[in-house]
Design an enzyme around this catalytic site. Structure first.
Site, PDB file in Angstrom:
ATOM      1  N   CYS A 107       0.818  -1.227   0.000  1.00  0.00           N
ATOM      2  CA  CYS A 107       0.000   0.000   0.000  1.00  0.00           C
ATOM      3  C   CYS A 107       0.846   1.270   0.000  1.00  0.00           C
ATOM      4  O   CYS A 107       0.357   2.351  -0.292  1.00  0.00           O
ATOM      5  CB  CYS A 107      -0.938   0.009   1.198  1.00  0.00           C
ATOM      6  SG  CYS A 107      -1.897  -1.483   1.337  1.00  0.00           S
ATOM      7  N   ASN A 159     -10.334  -0.328   0.651  1.00  0.00           N
ATOM      8  CA  ASN A 159      -8.889  -0.142   0.626  1.00  0.00           C
ATOM      9  C   ASN A 159      -8.359  -0.635  -0.724  1.00  0.00           C
ATOM     10  O   ASN A 159      -8.380  -1.826  -1.003  1.00  0.00           O
ATOM     11  CB  ASN A 159      -8.288  -0.953   1.785  1.00  0.00           C
ATOM     12  CG  ASN A 159      -6.778  -0.911   1.832  1.00  0.00           C
ATOM     13  OD1 ASN A 159      -6.120  -0.505   0.879  1.00  0.00           O
ATOM     14  ND2 ASN A 159      -6.223  -1.349   2.953  1.00  0.00           N
ATOM     15  N   HIS A 194      -3.230   6.961   3.442  1.00  0.00           N
ATOM     16  CA  HIS A 194      -3.658   5.717   2.788  1.00  0.00           C
ATOM     17  C   HIS A 194      -5.029   5.353   3.369  1.00  0.00           C
ATOM     18  O   HIS A 194      -5.214   5.308   4.586  1.00  0.00           O
ATOM     19  CB  HIS A 194      -2.636   4.618   3.056  1.00  0.00           C
ATOM     20  CG  HIS A 194      -3.130   3.246   2.722  1.00  0.00           C
ATOM     21  ND1 HIS A 194      -3.795   2.966   1.555  1.00  0.00           N
ATOM     22  CD2 HIS A 194      -3.070   2.074   3.421  1.00  0.00           C
ATOM     23  CE1 HIS A 194      -4.119   1.686   1.544  1.00  0.00           C
ATOM     24  NE2 HIS A 194      -3.696   1.117   2.664  1.00  0.00           N
TER      25      HIS A 194
HETATM   26  O1  UT7 Z   1      -3.538  -1.546   3.840  1.00  0.00           O
HETATM   27  C1  UT7 Z   1      -3.400  -2.141   5.093  1.00  0.00           C
HETATM   28  C2  UT7 Z   1      -4.475  -3.151   5.220  1.00  0.00           C
HETATM   29  N1  UT7 Z   1      -4.930  -3.581   6.495  1.00  0.00           N
HETATM   30  C3  UT7 Z   1      -5.516  -2.825   7.433  1.00  0.00           C
HETATM   31  O2  UT7 Z   1      -5.572  -1.633   7.409  1.00  0.00           O
HETATM   32  C4  UT7 Z   1      -6.138  -3.617   8.560  1.00  0.00           C
HETATM   33  C5  UT7 Z   1      -6.257  -2.887   9.852  1.00  0.00           C
HETATM   34  N2  UT7 Z   1      -7.157  -3.596  10.759  1.00  0.00           N
HETATM   35  C6  UT7 Z   1      -8.484  -3.465  10.660  1.00  0.00           C
HETATM   36  O3  UT7 Z   1      -8.978  -2.741   9.820  1.00  0.00           O
HETATM   37  C7  UT7 Z   1      -9.332  -4.234  11.640  1.00  0.00           C
HETATM   38  O4  UT7 Z   1      -8.503  -4.992  12.495  1.00  0.00           O
HETATM   39  C8  UT7 Z   1     -10.384  -5.163  10.959  1.00  0.00           C
HETATM   40  C9  UT7 Z   1     -11.470  -4.311  10.328  1.00  0.00           C
HETATM   41  C10 UT7 Z   1      -9.726  -6.033   9.920  1.00  0.00           C
HETATM   42  C11 UT7 Z   1     -11.017  -6.048  12.022  1.00  0.00           C
HETATM   43  O5  UT7 Z   1     -11.576  -5.250  13.057  1.00  0.00           O
HETATM   44  P1  UT7 Z   1     -11.333  -5.619  14.569  1.00  0.00           P
HETATM   45  O6  UT7 Z   1     -12.031  -4.626  15.372  1.00  0.00           O
HETATM   46  O7  UT7 Z   1      -9.838  -5.736  14.776  1.00  0.00           O
HETATM   47  O8  UT7 Z   1     -12.076  -7.012  14.704  1.00  0.00           O
HETATM   48  P2  UT7 Z   1     -11.499  -8.430  15.180  1.00  0.00           P
HETATM   49  O9  UT7 Z   1     -10.687  -9.070  14.125  1.00  0.00           O
HETATM   50  O10 UT7 Z   1     -10.908  -8.292  16.551  1.00  0.00           O
HETATM   51  O11 UT7 Z   1     -12.848  -9.228  15.357  1.00  0.00           O
HETATM   52  C12 UT7 Z   1     -13.814  -8.872  16.358  1.00  0.00           C
HETATM   53  C13 UT7 Z   1     -14.983  -9.810  16.209  1.00  0.00           C
HETATM   54  C14 UT7 Z   1     -14.581 -11.294  16.187  1.00  0.00           C
HETATM   55  O12 UT7 Z   1     -15.626 -12.012  16.789  1.00  0.00           O
HETATM   56  P3  UT7 Z   1     -15.504 -12.521  18.299  1.00  0.00           P
HETATM   57  O13 UT7 Z   1     -14.282 -13.386  18.336  1.00  0.00           O
HETATM   58  O14 UT7 Z   1     -15.371 -11.281  19.131  1.00  0.00           O
HETATM   59  O15 UT7 Z   1     -16.781 -13.249  18.511  1.00  0.00           O
HETATM   60  C15 UT7 Z   1     -14.516 -11.623  14.710  1.00  0.00           C
HETATM   61  O16 UT7 Z   1     -14.718 -12.994  14.459  1.00  0.00           O
HETATM   62  O17 UT7 Z   1     -15.643  -9.577  14.954  1.00  0.00           O
HETATM   63  C16 UT7 Z   1     -15.686 -10.794  14.180  1.00  0.00           C
HETATM   64  N3  UT7 Z   1     -15.514 -10.428  12.770  1.00  0.00           N
HETATM   65  C17 UT7 Z   1     -16.549 -10.120  11.977  1.00  0.00           C
HETATM   66  N4  UT7 Z   1     -17.868 -10.088  12.185  1.00  0.00           N
HETATM   67  C18 UT7 Z   1     -18.657  -9.736  11.158  1.00  0.00           C
HETATM   68  C19 UT7 Z   1     -14.355 -10.308  12.081  1.00  0.00           C
HETATM   69  N5  UT7 Z   1     -14.627  -9.921  10.824  1.00  0.00           N
HETATM   70  C20 UT7 Z   1     -15.976  -9.804  10.738  1.00  0.00           C
HETATM   71  C21 UT7 Z   1     -16.845  -9.434   9.694  1.00  0.00           C
HETATM   72  N6  UT7 Z   1     -18.167  -9.404   9.946  1.00  0.00           N
HETATM   73  N7  UT7 Z   1     -16.407  -9.106   8.468  1.00  0.00           N
END
Ligand code: UT7
Length: 314
Positions: A115, A271, A241
């Site tokens: 990125c 993104n 970004h």
């Molecule tokens: O160019 C660089 C690219 N990458 C980035 O910029 C990534 C940066 N990180 C993020 O944007 C965030 O970490 C995400 C959006 C990817 C994820 O958000 P988060 O707040 O870190 O969520 P998490 O992975 O901790 O998941 C929280 C909960 C989990 O459920 P439990 O274990 O609490 O029951 C996940 O299983 O949300 C669940 N979950 C979802 N639920 C519905 C994870 N993805 C999803 C989804 N829809 N798409």
């Protein structure tokens, strides 16, 4: 060293638009979760009828050349930042040269910095412009990320979109230009094993990338301000970004009173990796926000881990 000037920009998006609602039909997610965690409402995706990283790059480049009103054969460098090239070889840049019908006197290559690619590309272009006999560099960020996204992995597939942005640069001694870049060798946070490997998809530790991103973006902006002895009052826009609205919101909090200088267009694009900063610049130009003399900070981060921040004067 002389500064550089952006003559014009262009962007290209695939025809197919995938809303959060559409995604929720193929993976266990929902609109409310995606919006609240990322600020994303939808993203574009190549439709399987010939749209690719190359066609998007060519379309964005054509628009930039048209707006710059230059003779395309005065371009001495085509640089495409991408992580989703059509082929391992030849490069996307070589196919852009072909499709634009440019003469052979042009250096064309792809740049792999995830990125951060477009920003690294800007610095490389600035360096090479000093040694070129032709006056213009065409720097493109183009991504067909849908080729390398696992649409069963809800942690990644909701974030990314396809698209391309292009900019024409030339040297200009009257313009301010500053750039600083960083690398922290790391494969764990964000990687894709790539062609010929068992798993060809993007894998990500979202929380680790989030923490890194917030620090890297803030560090980038602070570095530009401190090393140029300027303040946010001297800056018209900050173009980060576009990875996640919440990342940008966190960074904004560190620059109280200047929140409205942070440009955001992630809602409808997702993104787009290396394409996100040139697409954002293009959108700012199209809104008439980037007239002569405006100063912007561009700051990006990505897999690698890499990050870079630049001060550009229009
Ligand atoms: O160019 C660089 C690219 N990458 C980035 O910029 C990534 C940066 N990180 C993020 O944007 C965030 O970490 C995400 C959006 C990817 C994820 O958000 P988060 O707040 O870190 O969520 P998490 O992975 O901790 O998941 C929280 C909960 C989990 O459920 P439990 O274990 O609490 O029951 C996940 O299983 O949300 C669940 N979950 C979802 N639920 C519905 C994870 N993805 C999803 C989804 N829809 N798409």
């Amino acid at each position: 060293m002389e500064g550089i000037r952006i003559l014009a920009t262009g962007k290209a998006l695939p025809k197919r638009y995938i809303s959060n609602e559409d995604l929720s039909k193929i993976v266990d997610t929902n609109d409310e979760w995606i919006r609240s965690r990322t600020g994303i409402e939808g993203r574009y995706q190549c439709d399987g009828t010939g749209e690719t990283c190359i066609t998007l790059a060519v379309a964005a480049a054509k628009k930039a050349i048209e707006k710059a009103k230059i003779d395309a054969n005065d371009i001495g460098l085509i640089l495409v930042a991408t992580s989703s090239a059509d082929y391992a070889l030849p490069s996307v840049a070589c196919m852009v040269q072909k499709e634009l019908g440019l003469d052979e006197e042009v250096m064309s290559f792809d740049l792999s910095a995830a990125c951060t690619g477009f920003l690294y590309g800007m610095g490389v272009a600035r360096g090479l412009l000093h040694f070129m006999t032709k006056p213009y560099a065409l720097v493109i960020g183009s991504e067909q990320l849908s080729r390398i996204i696992d649409y069963t992995d809800r942690g990644t597939c909701i974030l990314f979109g396809d698209g391309a942005g292009a900019a024409i640069f030339t040297l200009d001694e009257k313009k301010t230009f500053y750039q600083k870049s960083w690398t922290r060798g790391n494969k764990e946070a964000l990687y894709c094993e790539g062609t010929g490997r068992e798993d060809q998809h993007v894998r990500m530790d979202g929380k680790a990338v989030f923490r890194f991103a917030v620090t890297a973006l803030a560090q980038g902006i602070h570095t530009v301000l401190e090393e140029n002895e300027i303040t946010m009052d001297d800056i018209d826009y900050v173009v980060c970004h576009q990875a996640n609205m919440r990342i940008i919101d966190h960074v904004k909090k560190k620059f109280k009173g200047y929140e409205n200088k942070f440009f955001i267009n992630i809602e409808s694009l997702g993104n787009t990796s290396a394409a996100s900063i040139p697409i954002a610049l293009n959108d700012l130009f199209d809104q008439g926000a980037l007239c002569k003399g405006k100063k912007i900070i561009c700051v990006g981060f990505g897999a690698g881990l890499t990050w870079s921040a630049a001060l550009v004067e229009l």
